[in-house]
Structures are given as C-alpha cells and as structure tokens.
Design a protein around this motif. Structure first.
Motif, PDB file in Angstrom:
ATOM      1  N   VAL A 143      53.668  30.270  41.084  1.00 44.70           N
ATOM      2  CA  VAL A 143      53.157  31.010  39.915  1.00 44.70           C
ATOM      3  C   VAL A 143      51.813  31.663  40.252  1.00 44.70           C
ATOM      4  O   VAL A 143      51.597  32.856  39.957  1.00 44.70           O
ATOM      5  CB  VAL A 143      53.035  30.075  38.686  1.00 44.70           C
ATOM      6  CG1 VAL A 143      52.263  30.752  37.556  1.00 44.70           C
ATOM      7  CG2 VAL A 143      54.403  29.655  38.187  1.00 44.70           C
ATOM      8  N   SER A 144      50.927  30.920  40.898  1.00 44.02           N
ATOM      9  CA  SER A 144      49.600  31.471  41.221  1.00 44.02           C
ATOM     10  C   SER A 144      49.719  32.622  42.224  1.00 44.02           C
ATOM     11  O   SER A 144      49.065  33.664  42.052  1.00 44.02           O
ATOM     12  CB  SER A 144      48.709  30.370  41.801  1.00 44.02           C
ATOM     13  OG  SER A 144      48.625  29.310  40.896  1.00 44.02           O
ATOM     14  N   SER A 145      50.542  32.435  43.241  1.00 37.43           N
ATOM     15  CA  SER A 145      50.715  33.495  44.246  1.00 37.43           C
ATOM     16  C   SER A 145      51.338  34.741  43.601  1.00 37.43           C
ATOM     17  O   SER A 145      50.901  35.875  43.867  1.00 37.43           O
ATOM     18  CB  SER A 145      51.630  33.026  45.375  1.00 37.43           C
ATOM     19  OG  SER A 145      51.128  31.861  45.938  1.00 37.43           O
ATOM     20  N   TYR A 146      52.329  34.524  42.770  1.00 37.38           N
ATOM     21  CA  TYR A 146      53.014  35.651  42.118  1.00 37.38           C
ATOM     22  C   TYR A 146      52.028  36.435  41.259  1.00 37.38           C
ATOM     23  O   TYR A 146      51.983  37.663  41.313  1.00 37.38           O
ATOM     24  CB  TYR A 146      54.175  35.121  41.274  1.00 37.38           C
ATOM     25  CG  TYR A 146      54.984  36.203  40.601  1.00 37.38           C
ATOM     26  CD1 TYR A 146      55.915  36.951  41.318  1.00 37.38           C
ATOM     27  CD2 TYR A 146      54.804  36.500  39.248  1.00 37.38           C
ATOM     28  CE1 TYR A 146      56.647  37.951  40.706  1.00 37.38           C
ATOM     29  CE2 TYR A 146      55.531  37.490  38.625  1.00 37.38           C
ATOM     30  CZ  TYR A 146      56.448  38.212  39.356  1.00 37.38           C
ATOM     31  OH  TYR A 146      57.178  39.213  38.753  1.00 37.38           O
ATOM     32  N   GLN A 147      51.252  35.707  40.456  1.00 39.39           N
ATOM     33  CA  GLN A 147      50.287  36.372  39.583  1.00 39.39           C
ATOM     34  C   GLN A 147      49.215  37.093  40.407  1.00 39.39           C
ATOM     35  O   GLN A 147      48.800  38.189  40.045  1.00 39.39           O
ATOM     36  CB  GLN A 147      49.635  35.363  38.629  1.00 39.39           C
ATOM     37  CG  GLN A 147      50.573  34.805  37.573  1.00 39.39           C
ATOM     38  CD  GLN A 147      51.187  35.889  36.696  1.00 39.39           C
ATOM     39  OE1 GLN A 147      50.539  36.884  36.373  1.00 39.39           O
ATOM     40  NE2 GLN A 147      52.448  35.696  36.338  1.00 39.39           N
ATOM     41  N   GLY A 148      48.797  36.482  41.512  1.00 39.65           N
ATOM     42  CA  GLY A 148      47.809  37.142  42.383  1.00 39.65           C
ATOM     43  C   GLY A 148      48.347  38.444  42.959  1.00 39.65           C
ATOM     44  O   GLY A 148      47.644  39.463  42.978  1.00 39.65           O
ATOM     45  N   LEU A 149      49.599  38.452  43.378  1.00 40.66           N
ATOM     46  CA  LEU A 149      50.190  39.651  43.977  1.00 40.66           C
ATOM     47  C   LEU A 149      50.568  40.704  42.932  1.00 40.66           C
ATOM     48  O   LEU A 149      50.916  41.824  43.283  1.00 40.66           O
ATOM     49  CB  LEU A 149      51.417  39.263  44.805  1.00 40.66           C
ATOM     50  CG  LEU A 149      51.127  38.453  46.084  1.00 40.66           C
ATOM     51  CD1 LEU A 149      52.416  38.015  46.752  1.00 40.66           C
ATOM     52  CD2 LEU A 149      50.286  39.270  47.073  1.00 40.66           C
ATOM     53  N   GLN A 150      50.551  40.313  41.665  1.00 41.09           N
ATOM     54  CA  GLN A 150      50.881  41.259  40.600  1.00 41.09           C
ATOM     55  C   GLN A 150      49.713  42.188  40.259  1.00 41.09           C
ATOM     56  O   GLN A 150      49.882  43.128  39.487  1.00 41.09           O
ATOM     57  CB  GLN A 150      51.301  40.500  39.329  1.00 41.09           C
ATOM     58  CG  GLN A 150      52.683  39.871  39.411  1.00 41.09           C
ATOM     59  CD  GLN A 150      53.768  40.905  39.607  1.00 41.09           C
ATOM     60  OE1 GLN A 150      53.953  41.798  38.808  1.00 41.09           O
ATOM     61  NE2 GLN A 150      54.492  40.803  40.714  1.00 41.09           N
ATOM     62  N   VAL A 151      48.529  41.889  40.812  1.00 42.99           N
ATOM     63  CA  VAL A 151      47.388  42.786  40.590  1.00 42.99           C
ATOM     64  C   VAL A 151      47.714  44.138  41.228  1.00 42.99           C
ATOM     65  O   VAL A 151      48.229  44.187  42.352  1.00 42.99           O
ATOM     66  CB  VAL A 151      46.101  42.184  41.220  1.00 42.99           C
ATOM     67  CG1 VAL A 151      44.959  43.179  41.151  1.00 42.99           C
ATOM     68  CG2 VAL A 151      45.728  40.908  40.515  1.00 42.99           C
ATOM     69  N   ASN A 152      47.392  45.251  40.491  1.00 41.43           N
ATOM     70  CA  ASN A 152      47.756  46.576  41.022  1.00 41.43           C
ATOM     71  C   ASN A 152      46.623  47.184  41.843  1.00 41.43           C
ATOM     72  O   ASN A 152      46.744  47.328  43.051  1.00 41.43           O
ATOM     73  CB  ASN A 152      48.141  47.507  39.871  1.00 41.43           C
ATOM     74  CG  ASN A 152      49.492  47.131  39.305  1.00 41.43           C
ATOM     75  OD1 ASN A 152      50.423  46.830  40.049  1.00 41.43           O
ATOM     76  ND2 ASN A 152      49.599  47.116  37.984  1.00 41.43           N
ATOM     77  N   PHE A 153      45.528  47.581  41.165  1.00 39.52           N
ATOM     78  CA  PHE A 153      44.449  48.242  41.930  1.00 39.52           C
ATOM     79  C   PHE A 153      43.056  47.899  41.407  1.00 39.52           C
ATOM     80  O   PHE A 153      42.095  48.025  42.128  1.00 39.52           O
ATOM     81  CB  PHE A 153      44.648  49.768  41.934  1.00 39.52           C
ATOM     82  CG  PHE A 153      44.928  50.325  40.565  1.00 39.52           C
ATOM     83  CD1 PHE A 153      43.902  50.627  39.675  1.00 39.52           C
ATOM     84  CD2 PHE A 153      46.245  50.567  40.155  1.00 39.52           C
ATOM     85  CE1 PHE A 153      44.169  51.145  38.425  1.00 39.52           C
ATOM     86  CE2 PHE A 153      46.505  51.091  38.898  1.00 39.52           C
ATOM     87  CZ  PHE A 153      45.467  51.383  38.022  1.00 39.52           C
ATOM     88  N   ALA A 154      42.957  47.471  40.139  1.00 39.33           N
ATOM     89  CA  ALA A 154      41.609  47.268  39.571  1.00 39.33           C
ATOM     90  C   ALA A 154      41.150  45.821  39.724  1.00 39.33           C
ATOM     91  O   ALA A 154      41.945  44.883  39.547  1.00 39.33           O
ATOM     92  CB  ALA A 154      41.609  47.621  38.086  1.00 39.33           C
ATOM     93  N   SER A 155      39.892  45.681  40.072  1.00 41.31           N
ATOM     94  CA  SER A 155      39.364  44.307  40.245  1.00 41.31           C
ATOM     95  C   SER A 155      39.275  43.571  38.910  1.00 41.31           C
ATOM     96  O   SER A 155      39.217  42.342  38.868  1.00 41.31           O
ATOM     97  CB  SER A 155      37.988  44.345  40.901  1.00 41.31           C
ATOM     98  OG  SER A 155      37.126  45.138  40.109  1.00 41.31           O
ATOM     99  N   THR A 156      39.269  44.311  37.789  1.00 43.99           N
ATOM    100  CA  THR A 156      39.235  43.656  36.459  1.00 43.99           C
ATOM    101  C   THR A 156      40.550  42.929  36.162  1.00 43.99           C
ATOM    102  O   THR A 156      40.596  42.084  35.278  1.00 43.99           O
ATOM    103  CB  THR A 156      38.979  44.700  35.355  1.00 43.99           C
ATOM    104  OG1 THR A 156      39.878  45.790  35.539  1.00 43.99           O
ATOM    105  CG2 THR A 156      37.539  45.174  35.383  1.00 43.99           C
ATOM    106  N   GLU A 157      41.567  43.272  36.896  1.00 43.68           N
ATOM    107  CA  GLU A 157      42.866  42.608  36.666  1.00 43.68           C
ATOM    108  C   GLU A 157      42.864  41.193  37.233  1.00 43.68           C
ATOM    109  O   GLU A 157      43.662  40.354  36.816  1.00 43.68           O
ATOM    110  CB  GLU A 157      43.986  43.409  37.361  1.00 43.68           C
ATOM    111  CG  GLU A 157      44.393  44.682  36.648  1.00 43.68           C
ATOM    112  CD  GLU A 157      45.476  45.392  37.426  1.00 43.68           C
ATOM    113  OE1 GLU A 157      46.598  44.862  37.491  1.00 43.68           O
ATOM    114  OE2 GLU A 157      45.184  46.441  38.010  1.00 43.68           O
TER     115      GLU A 157
END
Lengths: 262, 340
Positions: A218-232
């Motif tokens: 879950v943590s890895s998936y959510q981490g890789l779901q970030v697109n381009f903004a550091s606010t994500e």
C-alpha cells in the motif's frame, strides 16, 4: 435519475479500474520476486537497509511498548480480579490478547507509522525528481529495484518484530505479575505453554506476514501514484497510512475468522 | 549511523537470526509440551450431552492432563460418543470400571473433564474400551456401587450435590417426601414466635428504664404482661419440641445406610448425623425441664404479682426519699437548682 445512474456507474468503473491496477501491481511484485533472487547483488543493499531501518531501529520502541502492554494487562487484571497473577485467567488472557491479537496489530501500527510513511514519501519524492523515469529509461524495472526489496524488508522486519514483541510482552507480564505474587519462570512458562496452541503461533506468524506485505504494498503503491507535484507527496503518504490501517484490520479479522472459526 | 551502515549486514543478520531462534525454541517447546509426538492410546468416552465439549478438551486426573478429547458424535440413542486419547505415561491409570465427570464452572463457563479411576486392583481397560461419563446410566451405576468417587470443580460439585439432594428428597417414592421442609417450616414458625416474645420482652425492659409521665415506673404493666408471656413461652416451647422431634425423625430416616443422600453428604454419619442426633437428644432432655419451669412460672404468678407490687411501692418510696435528700439544704444541690 439518469445523472445518478451515470455517477454510480462511473464510481463503480473507477473502483473496478483501481482494483485491477492494485492487483496488477501486487502480481508484478510477486513476479519480480523471482528476478530479485537472481539479481540480488543489485538490490541486496536496499533490502538490508530496509530491514535495518524498519526492523532493527524500531526494536527499542517495540520492546518498550511490549513490556508496557504486558505489564498493563497484569495491572488492570489485578484491579478487576484479586489474585489475578495466580489464576488461570492470567495465561488465557496473555495468549488471547498478546499472542493472538495485540502482538501483530501493534507491531503493524508502529511499522505503518515509521516505515509506511517513509516508503510512501521516499518513492513519491523519487517520482517528483524523475528518478523513477530515469530507471525506466535505463531499462530497470522500478518495481524490481525499488518496491520488491522494500516489500521483502518490511515483511521480514514485521515477522521478526512480532516475535520480539510477543517475547518482550510475555517478559513484561511475568515481571509485573512478580510484583504481586512470586511466580518462578519455569512455572510461568509451563502454564503459559499449556494455554498456547500451535494455531496461535501459526496465526500470529501468518498475520505478521500479511500485515507486512499489505503495509509495504500500500505504501509503495501510494508513493508511486504521485504524478509531478511535491505537494502530492504528503497527501499520498496520509492516504497510504489510512489505507494500510484499514487493510491491516480487515486482514486481521479475516485471518482470525479463518484460523479460529473455520 | 556510520557504524550501523558499516555493520548493517551483521546487525540485520543478528536481528533476524535471534528472532528465528526465539520462534524455533518456542515452537519446539510447544511441540514437546503438547506431547504431539508421544504415543497415545485411544479410548471411547460416552457423555449425556455435548455441552462444554470440544475437539481439544483436556482430560485431567488428580490435576494432571492425561489426555484429550479428539472427536465426538451424536449417536442414534442420543448420547455423545467421543474419542479420548490418553498419553503413554498415564496409560496404566485407565482401569476397568473407570468413569468421566464433565463439569462446567457456572461462573467461568469453562468445562473440565475429570477422569475418575475405578478400583486400582482391577485390570487395565484395553485400548478402544469405553469409559462412561457419570451423567449416563452406566456411569451412574458405577457411582452408586462406589466404584468411583466423584471429584472435579469444587463449585460445580457442590451445586451438583445440592441438585441431587433436592431431586432425591422430592422423589415420589421417598417416604419422607417433604418431611424435611415441613420440619423447616415448623422451625421457622417457632422462630417467628420466639422473636415476637423477645420483642415484647425488649419493649418491656426498655420501659422499665424510663419513668412515665406521672413519675412512676411501669412495673405494673410488666407484671400484667408476665402471665401472657409465660403462657406464650409454654406454647412455643411445645412447638419447638414438636419440630425438633420431627427433625429427629427425618434425620433418623436419612441416616439409614441405604440412603443415597446420606451417602453423598456424610457417608460415615460421623460428620453430620451423629453430632446432630446428640444435639437433638440433649435438647429433648432440656425441653421437659423448660416446660416445667414455664408451668412453675404460671403457678407462681400470684406470688410474683404481689412481690412485684411491693417492689414497685418500695421503689416509689425510695424515689421520694432520694428527692427529699436531693432538695435538702445540707447535702443536695445548690439553692438555685433545688425544686421549687
């Protein structure tokens, strides 16, 4: 009416698409495990550092918490039942509360708080900094290089920490029980193991395996779901924590039901 | 941090290996403790019901776990037939005419199965033999023949004994059915009567200590009550005597050696029956004397009356004399406090 049907249909489709995406991610991790064994020289260091961070560095906190939890159980039990330290309930409650339930859950919560957030934030930042893209451009699978060692590291750490937690909590119960009434270690262990069944140990082991896997995935998936903004990154980190907690509790219920009710 | 990075492999290796050692040792100890690899002997057990029974219910003998129930089914004749494994070291305890006692603690709801060993001089029950529970006819016979003695959870045993006692005492074929309770009711009535008398006496004695409005002590009313009280005492003494006689009859009936109740509560009759009989005999000896005393009180009532009247008059005179002395100018209180 048509709008409602459209909205419900869209939500259902999105849920289905997300489920498929997560399942594909899980299957990819399992598939890449084979390559990890073959190419372990590359990712071995990441695995060891992950165990060092997730497992060894959390050991002090885990042991402290376990001893405290074990002591509190005896303390509260002595308030409710006189001579609790001597009664058979002591061992039954220790087995049910610590070995069957709290050991796995509390360890998982600590790992979510320490390592789950760290993994999500680290991978999210790597995506923002285009490090993941560069790995892909070199023909290296980010799942193999980044996710698999983390998943393995968290799973192994979770299993080991669960064992340490149970051992420390039992030591804590014994120490606190000795404050009220003297119990020799041999008598304590004999009576304790009279109450433990093999399925208790098996359930504890299986739970720690699943919890570790769920938290890491879950943590890895959510981490890789970030697109381009550091606010994500913080948003995805929080989402990872919430989903990890939810799935850990769901798996806890499922495993308990399978082991003790079926 | 540098230290950790340099020795990370060793630290992680130790961390994992130590956890592995702990879990291996625990599992090994558990396997040895549960006697999983020990040779077991299979027997059959028969119970009246499956309440509190599970596939891993342990069977205890003198506090030792000697085996476990492994499986159980409902038979065509509505009994529970269970497989019962006994560990090798306790095999020689399973003799013929042994039984099982399944008890459920009413507070904790935990069930315990106690193995009740038959006479030790009997031969071993062969593997696969049936061990009945004492809640089925075969087990009841063993219990009735004194082949086994029932033990188990103390609270449950007391409740079981009380239930059996109550059941037997109320059986239709019991000649003394209800006698015990009739005796208890009579005793309760007698006690109630005695309480009333005591209350009257208390009231009267309280009124002695406080003078009435006219300044006279109410000895006279006490004297008037004396006749009534002595009459009541005589009647109640007779009632108590009658109740004790009935209780004696009941206890004599239960002290017969063939009485099941007596066997359960006092097999030798030395703990309860004999001391009770002695007490009742002593009470019976005392009661006629008490009756005589009561009769004497009634016959001497007139004399008592006159004596008490004289006593009342004397006390009044004494009171007047003391008041005079108290108000005297030389011995009594200061002038300001004297009666005007």
């Amino acid at each position: 009416m048509q709008k409602i049907a459209f909205a419900v249909g869209r939500q259902a489709f999105m849920l289905f698409a997300k489920t498929i995406a997560v399942l594909s991610f899980v299957f990819e991790i399992i598939y890449e495990l084979k390559h990890f064994v073959l190419q372990r020289k590359i990712t071995r260091l990441i695995l060891i550092r992950q165990i060092l961070f997730t497992g060894f560095e959390a050991l002090t906190l885990i042991v402290f918490m376990a001893v405290a939890v074990g002591g509190i159980i005896i303390l509260e039990g002595n308030v409710i039942l006189p001579d609790f330290g001597r009664s058979k309930f002591l061992y039954t409650i220790i087995v049910i509360v610590i070995i069957r339930e709290l050991g796995g859950l509390l360890t998982a919560f600590i790992i979510i708080a320490r390592s789950g957030t760290a993994i999500a934030a680290e991978l999210g930042n790597m995506v923002v900094n285009h490090e993941v893209e560069s790995l892909v451009s070199f023909g290296i699978s980010p799942v193999l290089y980044l996710v698999v060692p983390r998943v393995l590291g968290v799973v192994l750490s979770m299993v080991a920490l669960n064992i340490y937690f149970n051992a420390a909590a039992l030591a804590g119960t014994w120490m606190m029980a000795n404050l009220f009434t003297s119990i020799p270690v041999s008598e304590f262990l004999y009576k304790l193991f009279s109450e433990i069944a093999m399925r208790d140990i098996l359930s504890s082991f299986v739970k720690s395996l699943f919890f570790g896997f769920v938290v890491a995935v879950v943590s890895s998936y959510q981490g890789l779901q970030v697109n381009f903004a550091s606010t994500e990154v913080p948003q995805r980190t929080i989402k990872g924590v919430v989903l990890s907690l939810t799935w850990v509790i769901i798996f806890d219920i499922i495993i308990t039901a399978i082991v003790y009710l079926v | 941090m540098k230290f950790k990075m340099r020795y990370s492999e060793k630290i992680v290796g130790s961390f994992l290996i130590f956890a592995l050692v702990v879990i291996t040792a625990s599992t090994g100890y558990l396997i040895l403790h549960s006697k999983s690899f020990e040779e077991k002997h299979l027997f059959k057990a028969k119970f009246g019901d499956a309440v509190g029974l599970s596939a891993s219910t342990p069977v205890y003998f003198k506090g030792f776990k000697i085996g476990v129930i492994t499986d159980f089914i409902l038979t065509d004749d509505n009994y529970i037939l269970a497989d019962f494994k006994v560990y090798e070291e306790f095999r020689n305890k399973i003799v013929r005419n042994s039984a099982l006692f399944k008890s459920i603690n009413p507070i904790t709801s935990t069930s315990t199965i106690e193995f009740l060993q038959g006479p030790e001089n009997l031969s071993l029950l062969p593997d696969g033999g049936l061990v009945p529970a004492i809640d089925i006819p075969e087990g009841e016979k063993l219990l009735a023949k004194n082949m086994v003695k029932k033990t188990g959870d103390p609270l449950n045993t007391v409740i079981y004994n009380l239930a059996a006692f109550s059941e037997n005492i109320n059986k239709d074929n019991n000649v003394d059915k209800g006698a015990f309770f009739r005796a208890l009711v009579n005793m309760a009535d007698a006690a109630e009567g005695m309480k009333k008398i005591t209350d009257n006496l208390n009231t009267d004695f309280e009124s002695i200590s406080a003078p009435d409005k006219s300044g006279r002590r109410p000895f006279a009313s006490l004297v008037l009550n004396a006749a009534h009280i002595s009459d009541s005492l005589r009647v109640m003494t007779g009632l108590v005597n009658h109740s004790l006689h009935r209780l004696d009859t009941v206890l004599t009936a239960y002290s017969k050696p063939e009485g099941l109740v007596v066997k359960m509560i006092d097999p030798d009759g030395k703990q309860i029956i004999e001391p009770l009989k002695k007490t009742i005999t002593n009470l019976n000896e005392v009661l006629p004397k008490l009756e005589k005393f009561s009769d004497f009180l009634v016959t001497q009532q007139g004399q008592f009356l006159s004596i008490l009247k004289q006593l009342v008059e004397t006390m009044d005179e004494v009171q007047v004399t003391f008041e005079t002395i108290n108000n005297g100018p030389f011995i009594g209180k200061p002038k300001s406090e004297r009666k005007k």
